[in-house]
Write a protein that holds these residues in place. Structure first.
Motif, PDB file in Angstrom:
ATOM      1  N   ARG A  81       0.205   7.084   6.335  1.00 52.29           N
ATOM      2  CA  ARG A  81       0.689   5.950   7.117  1.00 52.29           C
ATOM      3  C   ARG A  81      -0.425   5.489   8.031  1.00 52.29           C
ATOM      4  O   ARG A  81      -1.222   6.293   8.528  1.00 52.29           O
ATOM      5  CB  ARG A  81       1.909   6.354   7.948  1.00 52.29           C
ATOM      6  CG  ARG A  81       2.662   5.156   8.526  1.00 52.29           C
ATOM      7  CD  ARG A  81       3.696   5.571   9.523  1.00 52.29           C
ATOM      8  NE  ARG A  81       3.115   5.836  10.844  1.00 52.29           N
ATOM      9  CZ  ARG A  81       3.800   5.875  11.972  1.00 52.29           C
ATOM     10  NH1 ARG A  81       5.111   5.703  11.952  1.00 52.29           N
ATOM     11  NH2 ARG A  81       3.202   6.117  13.125  1.00 52.29           N
ATOM     12  N   SER A  82      -0.498   4.177   8.229  1.00 50.97           N
ATOM     13  CA  SER A  82      -1.508   3.630   9.127  1.00 50.97           C
ATOM     14  C   SER A  82      -0.970   2.349   9.736  1.00 50.97           C
ATOM     15  O   SER A  82      -0.404   1.504   9.032  1.00 50.97           O
ATOM     16  CB  SER A  82      -2.805   3.337   8.355  1.00 50.97           C
ATOM     17  OG  SER A  82      -3.743   2.690   9.187  1.00 50.97           O
ATOM     18  N   LEU A  83      -1.147   2.195  11.045  1.00 57.35           N
ATOM     19  CA  LEU A  83      -0.724   0.982  11.741  1.00 57.35           C
ATOM     20  C   LEU A  83      -1.883  -0.019  11.737  1.00 57.35           C
ATOM     21  O   LEU A  83      -2.999   0.325  12.138  1.00 57.35           O
ATOM     22  CB  LEU A  83      -0.303   1.308  13.177  1.00 57.35           C
ATOM     23  CG  LEU A  83       0.873   2.276  13.312  1.00 57.35           C
ATOM     24  CD1 LEU A  83       1.175   2.528  14.790  1.00 57.35           C
ATOM     25  CD2 LEU A  83       2.106   1.734  12.600  1.00 57.35           C
ATOM     26  N   GLY A  84      -1.624  -1.230  11.296  1.00 58.29           N
ATOM     27  CA  GLY A  84      -2.676  -2.238  11.196  1.00 58.29           C
ATOM     28  C   GLY A  84      -2.773  -3.101  12.438  1.00 58.29           C
ATOM     29  O   GLY A  84      -2.256  -4.228  12.458  1.00 58.29           O
ATOM     30  N   GLU A 105      -8.834   3.681   8.559  1.00 61.78           N
ATOM     31  CA  GLU A 105      -8.966   5.133   8.602  1.00 61.78           C
ATOM     32  C   GLU A 105      -8.459   5.794   7.321  1.00 61.78           C
ATOM     33  O   GLU A 105      -8.741   6.957   7.053  1.00 61.78           O
ATOM     34  CB  GLU A 105      -8.231   5.729   9.811  1.00 61.78           C
ATOM     35  CG  GLU A 105      -6.714   5.720   9.723  1.00 61.78           C
ATOM     36  CD  GLU A 105      -6.100   4.411  10.213  1.00 61.78           C
ATOM     37  OE1 GLU A 105      -4.905   4.429  10.513  1.00 61.78           O
ATOM     38  OE2 GLU A 105      -6.818   3.397  10.283  1.00 61.78           O
ATOM     39  N   LEU A 106      -7.703   5.038   6.499  1.00 58.01           N
ATOM     40  CA  LEU A 106      -7.231   5.569   5.224  1.00 58.01           C
ATOM     41  C   LEU A 106      -8.290   5.349   4.156  1.00 58.01           C
ATOM     42  O   LEU A 106      -8.709   4.216   3.906  1.00 58.01           O
ATOM     43  CB  LEU A 106      -5.930   4.882   4.799  1.00 58.01           C
ATOM     44  CG  LEU A 106      -4.682   5.169   5.642  1.00 58.01           C
ATOM     45  CD1 LEU A 106      -3.483   4.460   5.042  1.00 58.01           C
ATOM     46  CD2 LEU A 106      -4.424   6.657   5.747  1.00 58.01           C
ATOM     47  N   ARG A 107      -8.713   6.412   3.507  1.00 50.29           N
ATOM     48  CA  ARG A 107      -9.724   6.329   2.458  1.00 50.29           C
ATOM     49  C   ARG A 107      -9.053   6.240   1.085  1.00 50.29           C
ATOM     50  O   ARG A 107      -7.921   6.659   0.900  1.00 50.29           O
ATOM     51  CB  ARG A 107     -10.642   7.554   2.498  1.00 50.29           C
ATOM     52  CG  ARG A 107     -11.321   7.757   3.846  1.00 50.29           C
ATOM     53  CD  ARG A 107     -12.172   6.562   4.229  1.00 50.29           C
ATOM     54  NE  ARG A 107     -12.798   6.742   5.531  1.00 50.29           N
ATOM     55  CZ  ARG A 107     -13.488   5.788   6.155  1.00 50.29           C
ATOM     56  NH1 ARG A 107     -13.631   4.613   5.600  1.00 50.29           N
ATOM     57  NH2 ARG A 107     -14.021   6.028   7.337  1.00 50.29           N
ATOM     58  N   ASN A 108      -9.793   5.705   0.119  1.00 47.23           N
ATOM     59  CA  ASN A 108      -9.321   5.614  -1.276  1.00 47.23           C
ATOM     60  C   ASN A 108      -7.973   4.917  -1.377  1.00 47.23           C
ATOM     61  O   ASN A 108      -7.077   5.356  -2.111  1.00 47.23           O
ATOM     62  CB  ASN A 108      -9.253   7.003  -1.906  1.00 47.23           C
ATOM     63  CG  ASN A 108     -10.601   7.700  -1.910  1.00 47.23           C
ATOM     64  OD1 ASN A 108     -11.613   7.078  -2.225  1.00 47.23           O
ATOM     65  ND2 ASN A 108     -10.624   8.968  -1.568  1.00 47.23           N
ATOM     66  N   PRO A 113      -5.905  -4.328   3.000  1.00 42.28           N
ATOM     67  CA  PRO A 113      -5.395  -5.480   3.758  1.00 42.28           C
ATOM     68  C   PRO A 113      -6.479  -6.031   4.681  1.00 42.28           C
ATOM     69  O   PRO A 113      -7.218  -5.265   5.321  1.00 42.28           O
ATOM     70  CB  PRO A 113      -4.235  -4.882   4.552  1.00 42.28           C
ATOM     71  CG  PRO A 113      -4.625  -3.441   4.744  1.00 42.28           C
ATOM     72  CD  PRO A 113      -5.470  -3.042   3.568  1.00 42.28           C
ATOM     73  N   VAL A 114      -6.563  -7.335   4.757  1.00 35.39           N
ATOM     74  CA  VAL A 114      -7.578  -7.954   5.616  1.00 35.39           C
ATOM     75  C   VAL A 114      -7.077  -9.305   6.113  1.00 35.39           C
ATOM     76  O   VAL A 114      -6.511 -10.097   5.354  1.00 35.39           O
ATOM     77  CB  VAL A 114      -8.919  -8.113   4.851  1.00 35.39           C
ATOM     78  CG1 VAL A 114      -8.740  -8.868   3.552  1.00 35.39           C
ATOM     79  CG2 VAL A 114      -9.977  -8.781   5.702  1.00 35.39           C
ATOM     80  N   SER A 193     -11.819   2.889  -7.166  1.00 39.58           N
ATOM     81  CA  SER A 193     -11.745   3.513  -5.841  1.00 39.58           C
ATOM     82  C   SER A 193     -12.873   3.047  -4.931  1.00 39.58           C
ATOM     83  O   SER A 193     -12.844   3.293  -3.726  1.00 39.58           O
ATOM     84  CB  SER A 193     -11.799   5.041  -5.975  1.00 39.58           C
ATOM     85  OG  SER A 193     -13.005   5.455  -6.598  1.00 39.58           O
ATOM     86  N   ASN A 194     -13.859   2.364  -5.510  1.00 40.34           N
ATOM     87  CA  ASN A 194     -14.987   1.865  -4.716  1.00 40.34           C
ATOM     88  C   ASN A 194     -14.843   0.374  -4.397  1.00 40.34           C
ATOM     89  O   ASN A 194     -15.841  -0.295  -4.139  1.00 40.34           O
ATOM     90  CB  ASN A 194     -16.302   2.111  -5.465  1.00 40.34           C
ATOM     91  CG  ASN A 194     -16.611   3.586  -5.635  1.00 40.34           C
ATOM     92  OD1 ASN A 194     -16.427   4.364  -4.712  1.00 40.34           O
ATOM     93  ND2 ASN A 194     -17.059   3.955  -6.820  1.00 40.34           N
ATOM     94  N   LEU A 195     -13.604  -0.134  -4.412  1.00 43.33           N
ATOM     95  CA  LEU A 195     -13.388  -1.555  -4.158  1.00 43.33           C
ATOM     96  C   LEU A 195     -13.970  -1.987  -2.820  1.00 43.33           C
ATOM     97  O   LEU A 195     -14.591  -3.037  -2.710  1.00 43.33           O
ATOM     98  CB  LEU A 195     -11.892  -1.884  -4.202  1.00 43.33           C
ATOM     99  CG  LEU A 195     -11.516  -3.332  -3.854  1.00 43.33           C
ATOM    100  CD1 LEU A 195     -12.189  -4.321  -4.795  1.00 43.33           C
ATOM    101  CD2 LEU A 195     -10.004  -3.515  -3.867  1.00 43.33           C
ATOM    102  N   ILE A 196     -13.786  -1.165  -1.801  1.00 45.83           N
ATOM    103  CA  ILE A 196     -14.284  -1.537  -0.477  1.00 45.83           C
ATOM    104  C   ILE A 196     -15.807  -1.705  -0.510  1.00 45.83           C
ATOM    105  O   ILE A 196     -16.356  -2.586   0.156  1.00 45.83           O
ATOM    106  CB  ILE A 196     -13.863  -0.500   0.594  1.00 45.83           C
ATOM    107  CG1 ILE A 196     -14.223  -0.992   2.000  1.00 45.83           C
ATOM    108  CG2 ILE A 196     -14.465   0.847   0.308  1.00 45.83           C
ATOM    109  CD1 ILE A 196     -13.502  -2.232   2.426  1.00 45.83           C
TER     110      ILE A 196
END
Length: 209
Positions: A81-84, A105-108, A113-114, A193-196
């Protein structure tokens, strides 16, 4: 307790059992030699993608069935879970856009979201269409945008409207006449997995241009 993914051999044995075929009958139906089918069923051999397509076509079954999970298999719960929060976003500024990457902070992640502020006002100002692996969804939060893509005529989206596209297709978003800029929420997804990393390299190209 979760079940492991079925092997291709188990799937073929089940398929043959449902149709009450012998190995020879299945070989005749599929065009794959008996010896090959026997080795696959005993998990001593696998099939190439071409052979899987042949099996799918000759037996009239979706190729996805050959990779299907057991019906009672359980998916693992990651409990991630991560708060944006925009104040915690990673900001990347380029000549065309001002990006705010959320939940970094979440990897892979399967989705990225942006929130993006679009400043480019024309395709000439924007430059070359961009492309990257995966798909993306864009929702207009403020203003209006014009979506340009490699295979379609431009389309205008106003506040509250959205679009879903194949990101491998060249594309560009620009603010429409009447707005100095526009604000959108984008969600990019890909099996890569390397999209970022692909997205960040695009930003390097934009800044370089």
């Amino acid at each position: 307790m979760s079940l492991e993914r079925q092997t291709l051999g188990a799937l073929l044995r089940g398929l043959r059992s449902r149709n009450q075929w012998t190995l020879k009958e299945m070989s005749e139906e599929s065009g794959i030699p008996v010896s090959t089918l026997s080795k696959v069923e005993h998990d001593r051999l696998t099939l190439t993608y071409d052979k899987l397509l042949q099996l799918s076509d000759r037996l009239g079954i979706p190729i996805t069935e050959l990779f299907a999970q057991p019906e009672n298999a359980e998916q693992p719960v990651t409990a991630r879970r991560s708060l944006g929060k925009i104040d915690d976003a990673v900001r990347v500024k380029t000549p065309n856009y001002d990006y705010h990457y959320l939940c970094t902070e979440l990897r892979n992640k399967r989705m990225i979201p942006v929130v993006t502020r679009i400043r480019a006002k024309s395709t000439k100002e924007f430059g070359k269409l961009v492309k990257h692996p995966g798909e993306e969804y864009i929702y207009v939060l403020q203003g209006a945008i014009e979506v340009h893509s490699e295979f379609y005529d431009p389309v205008t989206l106003s506040q509250g409207e959205s679009i879903y596209i194949d990101s491998n297709m060249g594309h560009a978003y620009i603010a429409t006449d009447g707005f100095d800029e526009a604000l959108v929420l984008g969600v990019m997804s890909s099996e890569d997995s390397n999209l970022i990393d692909s997205l960040m390299s695009l930003h390097d190209d934009e800044n370089g241009a």
